[in-house]
Scaffold this motif. Structure first.
Motif, PDB file in Angstrom:
ATOM      1  N   TRP A 152       0.829  -1.207   0.000  1.00  9.30           N
ATOM      2  CA  TRP A 152       0.000   0.000   0.000  1.00  9.30           C
ATOM      3  C   TRP A 152       0.861   1.253   0.000  1.00  9.30           C
ATOM      4  CZ3 TRP A 152      -1.686   4.053   3.419  1.00  9.30           C
ATOM      5  CH2 TRP A 152      -2.884   4.666   3.038  1.00  9.30           C
ATOM      6  N   ILE A 153       2.059   1.175   0.570  1.00  7.25           N
ATOM      7  CA  ILE A 153       2.991   2.298   0.559  1.00  7.25           C
ATOM      8  C   ILE A 153       3.788   2.322  -0.745  1.00  7.25           C
ATOM      9  CG2 ILE A 153       5.008   3.331   1.671  1.00  7.25           C
ATOM     10  CD1 ILE A 153       3.985   2.272   4.336  1.00  7.25           C
ATOM     11  N   THR A 154       4.406   1.219  -1.082  1.00  7.53           N
ATOM     12  CA  THR A 154       5.232   1.187  -2.293  1.00  7.53           C
ATOM     13  C   THR A 154       4.395   1.418  -3.547  1.00  7.53           C
ATOM     14  OG1 THR A 154       5.053  -1.234  -2.435  1.00  7.53           O
ATOM     15  CG2 THR A 154       6.926  -0.329  -1.196  1.00  7.53           C
ATOM     16  N   GLY A 155       3.146   0.952  -3.528  1.00 11.27           N
ATOM     17  CA  GLY A 155       2.272   1.176  -4.675  1.00 11.27           C
ATOM     18  C   GLY A 155       1.970   2.647  -4.882  1.00 11.27           C
ATOM     19  N   GLN A 156       1.790   3.387  -3.792  1.00  9.48           N
ATOM     20  CA  GLN A 156       1.544   4.828  -3.922  1.00  9.48           C
ATOM     21  C   GLN A 156       2.780   5.558  -4.429  1.00  9.48           C
ATOM     22  OE1 GLN A 156      -1.017   6.866  -0.912  1.00  9.48           O
ATOM     23  NE2 GLN A 156      -0.945   4.894   0.145  1.00  9.48           N
ATOM     24  N   VAL A 204      -2.207   5.070  14.640  1.00  8.42           N
ATOM     25  CA  VAL A 204      -1.533   4.090  13.792  1.00  8.42           C
ATOM     26  C   VAL A 204      -1.617   4.524  12.329  1.00  8.42           C
ATOM     27  CG1 VAL A 204      -1.582   1.716  12.926  1.00  8.42           C
ATOM     28  CG2 VAL A 204      -1.858   2.158  15.374  1.00  8.42           C
ATOM     29  N   ILE A 205      -2.805   4.936  11.895  1.00  9.50           N
ATOM     30  CA  ILE A 205      -2.972   5.371  10.506  1.00  9.50           C
ATOM     31  C   ILE A 205      -2.117   6.615  10.245  1.00  9.50           C
ATOM     32  CG2 ILE A 205      -4.618   6.133   8.751  1.00  9.50           C
ATOM     33  CD1 ILE A 205      -6.795   4.599  10.255  1.00  9.50           C
ATOM     34  N   ALA A 206      -2.070   7.528  11.212  1.00  6.22           N
ATOM     35  CA  ALA A 206      -1.250   8.738  11.058  1.00  6.22           C
ATOM     36  C   ALA A 206       0.219   8.381  10.869  1.00  6.22           C
ATOM     37  CB  ALA A 206      -1.424   9.644  12.275  1.00  6.22           C
ATOM     38  N   ASP A 207       0.730   7.481  11.677  1.00  4.33           N
ATOM     39  CA  ASP A 207       2.125   7.057  11.530  1.00  4.33           C
ATOM     40  C   ASP A 207       2.358   6.428  10.158  1.00  4.33           C
ATOM     41  OD1 ASP A 207       2.852   7.916  14.061  1.00  4.33           O
ATOM     42  OD2 ASP A 207       2.460   5.975  15.009  1.00  4.33           O
ATOM     43  N   ASP A 208       1.380   5.663   9.674  1.00  2.00           N
ATOM     44  CA  ASP A 208       1.517   5.037   8.366  1.00  2.00           C
ATOM     45  C   ASP A 208       1.467   6.073   7.245  1.00  2.00           C
ATOM     46  OD1 ASP A 208       1.827   2.541   9.462  1.00  2.00           O
ATOM     47  OD2 ASP A 208      -0.279   1.963   9.221  1.00  2.00           O
ATOM     48  N   GLN A 209       0.659   7.102   7.408  1.00  2.00           N
ATOM     49  CA  GLN A 209       0.619   8.152   6.398  1.00  2.00           C
ATOM     50  C   GLN A 209       1.937   8.927   6.351  1.00  2.00           C
ATOM     51  OE1 GLN A 209      -1.404   7.572   4.171  1.00  2.00           O
ATOM     52  NE2 GLN A 209      -2.972   9.152   4.216  1.00  2.00           N
ATOM     53  N   ILE A 210       2.569   9.077   7.483  1.00  2.00           N
ATOM     54  CA  ILE A 210       3.886   9.722   7.499  1.00  2.00           C
ATOM     55  C   ILE A 210       4.901   8.867   6.745  1.00  2.00           C
ATOM     56  CG2 ILE A 210       5.789  10.442   9.001  1.00  2.00           C
ATOM     57  CD1 ILE A 210       3.628  11.274  11.063  1.00  2.00           C
ATOM     58  N   LYS A 211       4.794   7.557   6.876  1.00  2.08           N
ATOM     59  CA  LYS A 211       5.659   6.660   6.095  1.00  2.08           C
ATOM     60  C   LYS A 211       5.433   6.852   4.601  1.00  2.08           C
ATOM     61  CE  LYS A 211       5.377   3.146   9.758  1.00  2.08           C
ATOM     62  NZ  LYS A 211       4.742   1.868  10.138  1.00  2.08           N
ATOM     63  N   VAL A 212       4.175   7.031   4.225  1.00  2.00           N
ATOM     64  CA  VAL A 212       3.857   7.232   2.804  1.00  2.00           C
ATOM     65  C   VAL A 212       4.504   8.507   2.288  1.00  2.00           C
ATOM     66  CG1 VAL A 212       2.019   7.668   1.144  1.00  2.00           C
ATOM     67  CG2 VAL A 212       1.687   5.942   2.915  1.00  2.00           C
ATOM     68  N   VAL A 213       4.321   9.608   3.004  1.00  4.06           N
ATOM     69  CA  VAL A 213       4.858  10.879   2.509  1.00  4.06           C
ATOM     70  C   VAL A 213       6.384  10.854   2.483  1.00  4.06           C
ATOM     71  CG1 VAL A 213       4.893  12.112   4.730  1.00  4.06           C
ATOM     72  CG2 VAL A 213       4.645  13.375   2.614  1.00  4.06           C
ATOM     73  N   GLN A 214       6.995  10.224   3.466  1.00  3.04           N
ATOM     74  CA  GLN A 214       8.456  10.118   3.460  1.00  3.04           C
ATOM     75  C   GLN A 214       8.937   9.338   2.251  1.00  3.04           C
ATOM     76  OE1 GLN A 214       9.018   8.308   7.326  1.00  3.04           O
ATOM     77  NE2 GLN A 214       9.363  10.270   8.355  1.00  3.04           N
TER      78      GLN A 214
END
Length: 337
Positions: free
Chosen positions: A98-102, A164-174
């Motif tokens: 879900w992160i790498t795909g974005q 948890v979702i917030a931390d994951d969204q930060i991973k996405v933007v990074q």
């Protein structure tokens, strides 16, 4: 003709420009909530739609769509409507698809040429509530009702899930900012529309704002130019004055619904650059107006808001069937200053 990249960046940095930048965006998938891992063809629909759109409409910057990735994966959870299930939520690994795909989508969405490009990101609260309904089969507002039901039953657990979702969204933007050349993030947030929470300042201050600030501070750490979208889609309302502590650099909201014009919003947000002005619905001037009506509205918006730090656009995504000719009429008038 599209404005020079440097002129658009100047406006986004609150500088006065001779011509006013303008942009619109739309969904290309029939159902933007389609899960790319269940229907991978949505990815090509999304990318192909963007390419045709940029060839047809002279937008000055690109705000790309996230069709296919609206569904947060909730690892470890079978049913996000179950509080018992939500206790099992696991954070995403950095290499989660879900992160790498974005990231891969953002890389391919750099088809906008030299236009400044902003990647869409949704607030944890939006991602959470959207997971609670079957989209296009159940009413959108049912998501807000079910979120409120969960919150009333166990506010502590709901806050933990949002964190948890917030931390994951930060991973996405990074990951996006480290692996692409996009200019920034377009962060979309919205108050819960259920009457039990919509006007509750305590809920906003204790839950929504801290979660939103956590993600936005993460965004600002890796990207210096970003857009805050306070979403008024489909008539959703927000207390705009509650959002003045949100730290993103440019602000976009539903001017008609939330009661602040572009000029008034610019004052409210401490003279930050502001974006929008046009009603995005099928009843608005942009969708139904003549060339003269649309271009007169452009002139009115500029006269009201001025030439410094003003970017024209719509409240939110424009309808899929809007006439591209009408969008280009608005662009033509904006470029005349």
């Amino acid at each position: 003709m599209t404005l020079a990249r440097e002129e658009v960046i100047a406006a986004l940095n609150n500088q006065e420009t001779g011509k006013i930048p303008i942009s619109f965006w739309r969904h290309f998938a029939v159902d933007e909530f389609t899960n790319v891992f269940q229907e991978p063809a949505v990815l090509q629909t999304n990318l192909g739609g963007h390419q045709k759109y940029y060839n047809a409409v002279d937008v000055d910057f690109a705000k790309t769509m996230l069709d296919g990735y609206f569904a947060y994966p909730f690892r470890g959870v079978d049913d996000p409507r179950s509080l018992t299930n939500l206790q099992r939520l696991r954070p995403l690994n950095q290499d989660d698809p879900w992160i790498t795909g974005q990231v891969e989508l953002a890389q391919q969405q750099q088809i906008a040429g030299k236009r400044p490009t902003f990647i869409t990101m949704f607030s944890p609260m939006l991602l959470f509530k959207w997971a609670l309904i079957k989209h296009y089969a159940e009413p959108l507002l049912l998501a807000d009702q079910r979120f409120t039901d969960l919150y009333e039953q166990d506010p502590s657990l709901v806050f933990q899930v949002l964190e948890v979702i917030a931390d994951d969204q930060i991973k996405v933007v990074q990951a996006i900012m480290a692996n692409t050349t996009v200019d920034g993030i377009y962060y979309s947030t919205q108050s819960i529309q259920d009457s039990r929470l919509r006007d509750d300042t305590q809920f906003f201050k204790q839950v929504m704002e801290p979660i939103d600030l956590k993600v936005q501070e993460g965004i600002n750490q890796v990207s210096r130019l970003n857009i805050l979208h306070i979403c008024g889609f489909d008539g959703a309302t927000n207390h705009l004055e509650w959002f003045t502590n949100y730290p993103l650099q440019v602000v976009n909201w539903a001017t008609g619904i939330d009661g602040y014009s572009l000029g008034e919003g610019k004052k409210l947000f401490g003279d930050r650059p502001v974006m929008g002005g046009f009603d995005n619905s099928t009843t608005g001037i942009l969708y139904r107006g003549t060339k003269e009506q649309i271009q007169t509205e452009v002139k009115r918006l500029i006269d009201e808001a001025g030439h410094r730090g003003i970017i024209l656009g719509a409240d939110c995504t424009v309808p899929r069937d809007i006439s591209y000719e009408r969008l280009n009429w608005a662009i033509e008038a904006a470029h005349q200053g």
